[in-house]
Design an enzyme around this catalytic site. Structure first.
Site, PDB file in Angstrom:
ATOM      1  N   SER A 251       0.570  -0.998   0.224  1.00 56.99           N
ATOM      2  CA  SER A 251       0.384  -0.086   0.079  1.00 56.99           C
ATOM      3  C   SER A 251       1.002   1.013   0.261  1.00 56.99           C
ATOM      4  CB  SER A 251      -1.091   0.041   1.331  1.00 56.99           C
ATOM      5  OG  SER A 251      -0.301  -0.149   2.272  1.00 56.99           O
ATOM      6  N   LYS A 252       0.828   2.704   0.136  1.00 55.46           N
ATOM      7  CA  LYS A 252       1.031   3.513   0.057  1.00 55.46           C
ATOM      8  C   LYS A 252       1.867   4.247   1.341  1.00 55.46           C
ATOM      9  CE  LYS A 252      -3.113   3.085  -0.324  1.00 55.46           C
ATOM     10  NZ  LYS A 252      -3.944   2.110   0.052  1.00 55.46           N
ATOM     11  N   ARG A 253       1.730   3.231   2.190  1.00 61.69           N
ATOM     12  CA  ARG A 253       2.975   3.490   3.078  1.00 61.69           C
ATOM     13  C   ARG A 253       4.184   2.209   2.759  1.00 61.69           C
ATOM     14  NH1 ARG A 253       1.947  -1.580   6.234  1.00 61.69           N
ATOM     15  NH2 ARG A 253       0.444  -1.840   5.942  1.00 61.69           N
ATOM     16  N   GLY A 255       5.884   3.530   0.549  1.00 63.65           N
ATOM     17  CA  GLY A 255       6.662   3.834  -0.977  1.00 63.65           C
ATOM     18  C   GLY A 255       5.654   3.916  -2.267  1.00 63.65           C
TER      19      GLY A 255
END
Length: 488
Positions: A251-253, A255
């Site tokens: 996911s976005k976290r 990177g």
RNA sequence: GUCCCCAUCGUCCAGAGGCCCAGGACGUGGCCCUUUCAAGGCCAAAACACGGGUUCGAAUCCCGUUGGGGACGCCA
């Protein structure tokens, strides 16, 4: 029968690497099998979908080179390719299932349902729709209809089990006891995913459903719908998910997860597809570096492994570097052009009169570049008039003992060379070093700083030769000035 | 909680009963090449989750345990 596969993203976000790989597997399968790759946008959820997202996904696919045979922009025989334009058909299917008593109206309100669900979770932990409305008599239904009560349509799940042979997982079986009567048409008249995918896949004559592992548990519900519709089942292939380094779903976290971020980051689409293809799939044996054609030639759904895969950015870098080294010269020049322009280092003659020279310069940096923009950045000294000198480098190499005199000698030696090629230059420099009793290395280091301003560069003699005698002598003179000023 | 999937080096894969005291790649460490940095070459450390079976023989088959992941919405 020609195979037809589809990639069906919902435009609620940009194309991320997981979706990209699913698309890639579909595309590879279609190309390999001589089939058709369909792109369908699942924009059933108007709240979360947007045109910008659709464009973003299309851009991602285009960048990866995954051209669709039917879909948005180009159309096709089985359109429309936006699910939101196919609602009438979905409603028809739902109505037909109700008429055949394979589905039924459910008048339970979302509030009632969530209350029941909450209560059940307190006690038993799990909740399944209790079929309140399934038990309604015709009379009860009629009165509710008369009262114009809002109702959804639920699929009547029969007793029994459903099993299917997944192309990557093998046989999978589900007991219907664990499947509730799921909603296929919402009370607002819009279809839910379970209905719309099946309806569209049937209408689009999809023969192979290749999608993420997270859909395995939806499959029995969908098979039930296929059967209820009297449609032939496609083959299913559920590919494992891509996880972040922490083994959690990417996911976005973690990177960069949007493929376009990699496009902007100087990655080659051929490197990305090569990397993504080998994440969960292998052509067997030890082959890893594959061109797109080789991937197509070797691809088989059966070779996909069942376990999830962790995204490894370092390996992506390696693939990128390897593909960078193998890119045809003109191709490299074209790809590198944008970053050269951005750096103000571009001139059209690099593709014309100065083409051979430019290609030679690029070749010098191939083994040193990880990303496309590394070329412009690392080769900057070839394209500027005034150099920026690294202070520490100047101090260490240009201000070494007697260096100014050595540089004068080198300048003279260079001036008298017949041809300014790497071999001649090297011979000249080494003989100057010999004559003056210094190590060739010290002259090499000094010259490097003199012509590049830095301590790091490709092989010095190649650099000097490509820079050309005039510029080298000019930079030599400038370097002597720099070495002299503020020398303490 | 229920259901499903998965289980080989840190990571990605090879391995479809004997060829495996397990092979390749990334990463890591060392050496070589060398004018720096890369690239390249060589070498090294590094894994069959555990327990039962089946079999003459199991990383490969079966069962269980454990671990990880996913799904359980009028989201897709």
């Amino acid at each position: 029968m020609i195979p037809r596969v589809r990639f069906a993203p919902s435009p609620t976000g940009y194309l991320h690497v997981g979706g990209a790989r699913t698309a890639l597997f579909n595309w590879l399968y279609a190309r390999r099998a001589g089939g058709v790759f369909v792109l369908r946008i699942e924009d059933t959820d108007a709240e979360r979908s947007s045109d910008a997202m659709v464009e973003g996904i299309l851009d991602g696919l285009r960048w990866l080179g995954l051209a669709w045979d039917e879909g948005p922009k180009i159309g096709g025989e089985h359109g429309p390719y936006f699910q939101s334009q196919r609602f009438d058909r979905h409603r028809d299917v739902a109505a037909r299932l109700v008429a055949e008593r394979l589905a039924y109206y459910c008048y339970c309100t979302p509030e009632e349902l969530s209350a029941k669900r909450a209560a059940a979770e307190q006690t038993t932990g799990g909740w399944k729709y209790d079929r309140t409305c399934c038990a309604l008599t015709d009379r009860e239904i009629a009165s509710r209809e008369e009262a114009r009560m809002a109702r959804a349509i639920r699929f009547r799940v029969p007793e029994g089990t459903t099993r299917f042979d997944d192309l990557v997982h093998g046989p999978i079986e589900f007991d219907h006891a664990n499947i509730e009567d799921f909603v296929i048409l919402r009370s607002d008249g819009l279809p839910t995913y379970q209905l719309s995918v099946v309806s569209d896949d049937v209408d689009m004559k999809i023969t192979h459903v290749v999608r993420g592992d997270d859909h395995i548990s939806n499959t029995p519900k969908q098979i039930l719908i296929y059967r209820a519709m009297g449609a032939a089942l496609p083959q299913f292939a559920h590919v494992p998910l891509i996880l972040g380094p922490d083994k959690k779903r990417l996911s976005k976290r973690h990177g960069a997860t949007s493929v376009m971020e990699y496009a902007r980051g100087g990655y080659l689409p051929e490197a990305m597809t090569n990397f993504l293809a080998l994440l969960g799939w292998s052509p067997g044996g030890d082959r890893e570096l594959l061109t797109r054609d080789e991937l197509v030639a070797a691809f088989a759904l059966e070779g996909i492994s069942g376990g999830n895969a962790v995204f490894n950015p370092e390996k992506l870098d390696w693939f990128n570097q390897q593909h960078l080294m193998r890119l045809a010269p003109d191709e490299l020049a074209l790809r590198v052009k944008p970053s050269f322009e951005a750096a103000g280092q571009w001139r059209d003659e690099f593709l014309g009169d100065r083409r051979a020279w430019f290609f030679s310069v690029l070749d010098l940096f191939r083994p040193r570049a990880k990303r496309l923009d590394d070329f412009a950045a690392q080769s900057r000294f070839f394209f500027v008039d005034t150099l920026e000198y690294d202070a520490a480098a100047v101090e260490k190499h240009l201000r070494a003992t007697d260096m100014d005199e050595h540089l004068v000698a080198l300048d003279a030696a260079f001036a008298s060379l017949d041809t300014f090629d790497p071999v001649s230059i090297e011979a000249a420099l080494r003989s100057v070093a010999d004559a003056r009793g210094v190590k060739a290395g010290s002259l090499i280091h000094a010259m490097r700083v003199a012509v590049t301003g830095k301590t790091v560069s490709p092989g010095l003699f190649d650099v000097l030769s490509l820079l050309g005698r005039a510029r080298v002598r000019q930079r030599l003179a400038e370097a002597r000035r720099v070495g002299a000023t503020s020398a303490s």
